[in-house]
Enzyme design. Structure first.
Site, PDB file in Angstrom:
ATOM      1  N   CYS A  91       0.749  -1.527   0.083  1.00  0.00           N
ATOM      2  CA  CYS A  91       0.045   0.017   0.037  1.00  0.00           C
ATOM      3  C   CYS A  91       0.876   1.238   0.015  1.00  0.00           C
ATOM      4  O   CYS A  91       0.303   2.260  -0.042  1.00  0.00           O
ATOM      5  CB  CYS A  91      -0.893   0.082   1.183  1.00  0.00           C
ATOM      6  SG  CYS A  91      -1.953  -1.653   1.409  1.00  0.00           S
ATOM      7  N   HIS A 383      -9.316   2.567  -1.741  1.00  0.00           N
ATOM      8  CA  HIS A 383      -7.783   2.234  -1.524  1.00  0.00           C
ATOM      9  C   HIS A 383      -7.442   1.308  -2.661  1.00  0.00           C
ATOM     10  O   HIS A 383      -7.219   0.269  -2.447  1.00  0.00           O
ATOM     11  CB  HIS A 383      -7.868   1.831   0.005  1.00  0.00           C
ATOM     12  CG  HIS A 383      -6.267   1.171   0.229  1.00  0.00           C
ATOM     13  ND1 HIS A 383      -5.199   1.683  -0.431  1.00  0.00           N
ATOM     14  CD2 HIS A 383      -6.062   0.041   0.940  1.00  0.00           C
ATOM     15  CE1 HIS A 383      -4.098   1.040   0.105  1.00  0.00           C
ATOM     16  NE2 HIS A 383      -4.617   0.316   0.974  1.00  0.00           N
ATOM     17  N   CYS A 413      -0.068   2.756   6.262  1.00  0.00           N
ATOM     18  CA  CYS A 413       0.549   1.459   6.508  1.00  0.00           C
ATOM     19  C   CYS A 413       0.467   0.482   5.523  1.00  0.00           C
ATOM     20  O   CYS A 413      -0.484   0.907   4.445  1.00  0.00           O
ATOM     21  CB  CYS A 413      -0.597   0.927   7.691  1.00  0.00           C
ATOM     22  SG  CYS A 413      -2.515   0.880   7.185  1.00  0.00           S
TER      23      CYS A 413
END
Length: 428
Positions: A91, A383, A413
């Protein structure tokens, strides 16, 4: 020692983010990435021009995506003399790409670069098990038709044709990110109601940002979509309360739901970075400066929270910069899950955690909620894994544009027990 150059954020572009299986069902990582790079090139007059480097990546990808950064920049119409580097750090991919490019610009290795990311769950690769895979490879390597038939059919069973479902579970634990975050929420005493409240705030802030036109020059339409299709202006606590636990469905203690967790999302985003001289020579704007960053990891496989590594990255970054929370005006904290943000905030004001994990004698402190994700974040926008860092960096630069002596902190994160952090300062 060579004096470091300031690293300007010239601007960004992204396509609207879409829930998996909706608007971008027919798009690929390459098509979406090519779209945002092309939009960035149009926006800043870079079509046919050489950019010193493009660094981009995708988390969920096909073997055909092996050189996606290079292929996408060529599709976008940048000069063929522009090199493309493909990277992946889950990510944090596009934020890490920005930090790598920023370091190269600061030291004078290059003058310009584009950090980007793309991800699609709608075009996830479907693969076969290892037995059928090896059967196909053996048949392909055989020289004669007879040998190929024999390699393909010997010992064959129809069970080999069952596809292996895509998975983002952690290889070292076998648990999904959501299951890990449930464990974190339990460890830190983060309840369902406060998670839902953070999610509602994210949606409302994002909807307000749309209403005020904040996104007008950040988005480029793709496949007919003109705005993120996950943002819910009508989000409220009553609706959130109706949702069932999504990851811990049996214990009766699950608190993470589809509402307070990010949805599976498709999308792409890109940010143009440059030296001041490069930007000024081309009459391009300087929205803000990226000044420093940090990447950290933790021992998630042996008890540390999978998504707690940003606490370490932020702590180390601020220590090195000689700054504290009081020096920061905006906090852009990626909302993988509402619980992740809340655990992070609680850890930073916990004396034991700050001493034992962060190596600090005093707590880092509490952050004013009014400074956190003021335009909404991932719970609202969605996301697409590799694209999120570039989305946040572009939003942050726009947030700081025209402001005087302001600082913003970005924290993301990632899977694998890592975190990526960056500091951005206003240009004035």
């Amino acid at each position: 020692m060579t004096e470091l150059k300031r690293v300007a954020i010239v601007g960004s572009a992204r396509i609207p983010f879409a829930r998996g299986g909706t608007a971008y069902a027919d798009e690929t990582n390459l098509s979406m990435l090519g779209t945002v790079l092309g939009a960035l090139a149009d926006k800043f007059g870079l079509k046919g021009q050489k950019v010193d480097e493009v660094i981009a990546g995708a988390v969920i990808n096909h073997s055909r995506d092996f050189n996606i950064a290079r292929e996408a920049l060529l599709d976008a119409g940048l000069s063929p003399r522009t090199p493309g580097t493909t990277m992946q750090i889950a990510c944090g991919t596009s934020l890490q790409a920005a930090l790598v490019l920023a370091a190269k610009i600061a030291t004078g290795q290059i003058e310009s670069g584009i950090a980007a990311g793309s991800d699609t769950v709608s075009d996830s690769p479907i693969v076969f098990g290892s037995k059928f895979q090896h059967r196909l490879l053996s048949a392909n390597a055989a020289k004669t038709t007879g040998q190929k038939v024999k390699a393909f059919t010997k010992g064959f069973s129809f069970g080999e044709l069952a596809p292996v479902a895509p998975s983002v579970n952690e290889p070292r634990t076998g648990l999904s990110m959501g299951q890990h975050c449930e464990l974190m929420a339990r460890e830190w005493g983060i309840g369902r109601q406060e998670q839902d409240a953070l999610a509602v705030t994210s949606h409302r802030n994002a909807a307000a940002a749309y209403d005020e036109g904040f996104h007008d020059d950040l988005l480029v339409q793709c496949a007919g979509l003109v705005r993120d299709n996950n943002v819910r202006a009508d989000a409220n606590m009553d609706k959130m309360a109706t949702l069932k636990p999504a990851f811990d469905k049996s214990s009766g203690h699950g608190t993470l739901t589809a509402g307070n967790s990010t949805p599976l999302t498709d999308g792409a985003a890109a940010v143009l970075l440059a030296s001041e001289d490069w930007a000024k020579a081309r009459g391009l704007p300087i929205l803000a400066y990226i000044t420093t960053g940090r990447v950290a990891g933790n021992d998630f496989a042996h008890g540390e929270g999978l998504l707690m590594a940003p606490t370490i990255a932020v702590s180390e970054m601020l220590q090195k910069a000689g700054l504290g929370f009081a020096d920061i005006d905006y906090f852009e904290l990626h909302e993988a899950f509402a619980a992740q943000v809340l655990c992070t905030l609680k850890a930073w004001k916990d004396p034991v955690y700050c001493k034992d994990v962060l190596g600090r004698e005093t707590v880092m402190g509490e952050i004013d909620p009014a400074k956190i994700n003021t335009k909404g974040s991932s719970l609202a926008y969605g996301h697409p894994f590799a694209a999120t860092g570039a989305r946040i960096l572009g939003l942050t630069a726009k947030l700081l544009e025209g402001q005087v002596n302001k600082k913003a902190l970005i924290s993301v994160c990632t899977a694998g027990g890592m975190g990526v952090a960056a500091l951005v300062e206003s240009a004035q």
